[in-house]
Design a protein around this motif. Structure first.
Motif: not given
Length: 157
Positions: A90-100, A102-108, A111-120
């Motif tokens: 969740a913290l990783e998704l939050a950081e990437r979503g805040t710093r869109v 900063d990365a060529a793919d925004g929220v890659g 990152v999404w897959a790691r969050a989706a493993r833990h949250y419905d």
């Protein structure tokens, strides 16, 4: 330090912001764990330099039983061992979503897959809306230089 503007005191903007803040309150009722919500809100606010929101979310988290150690380590969560894998995602998704920008793919996809493993999907939706909401509130507060330090836990929650 005084705020540049009390945006709730202006009729049109104040009405709009009251509805906006109601959306934030609705997030509290989501399926995303309350502790995760506060940690994410705190981290987004730290990144954006929103003193008022850092003050609020640190105090709300502490009042809800969050430890001082975990609150202190949110800023360096990658190196800290006190967060669960779900919280880290969740913290990783939050950081990437805040710093869109900063990365060529925004929220890659990784990152999404790691969050989706833990949250419905309900929890992921709440997480995405929370990150977006906090970024908007942070910008309102930073632009108007809302001061920090006087927040009392439970005021807005």
């Amino acid at each position: 330090m005084d705020a540049r503007l009390d945006y709730f005191a202006h009729p049109a903007a104040g009405r709009a912001l009251k509805h906006f803040m109601a959306a934030g309150k609705a997030l509290k009722e989501s399926a995303l764990p309350a502790a995760t919500q506060e940690l994410v809100a705190l981290r987004v606010s730290q990144i954006n330099g929103c003193a008022a929101c850092v003050d609020m979310h640190a105090k709300e988290a502490a009042a809800a039983g969050e430890t001082a150690v975990r609150l202190a380590l949110v800023a360096v969560w990658r190196e800290a061992t006190v967060f669960t894998e779900a919280e880290r995602a969740a913290l990783e998704l939050a950081e990437r979503g805040t710093r869109v920008a900063d990365a060529a793919d925004g929220v890659g996809d990784d990152v999404w897959a790691r969050a989706a493993r833990h949250y419905d999907e309900d929890q992921l939706t709440a997480l995405v809306v929370l990150v977006s909401f906090m970024n908007a509130v942070n910008r309102l507060n930073v632009i108007t230089r809302q001061p920090a330090g006087d927040y009392v836990a439970g005021r807005f929650h």
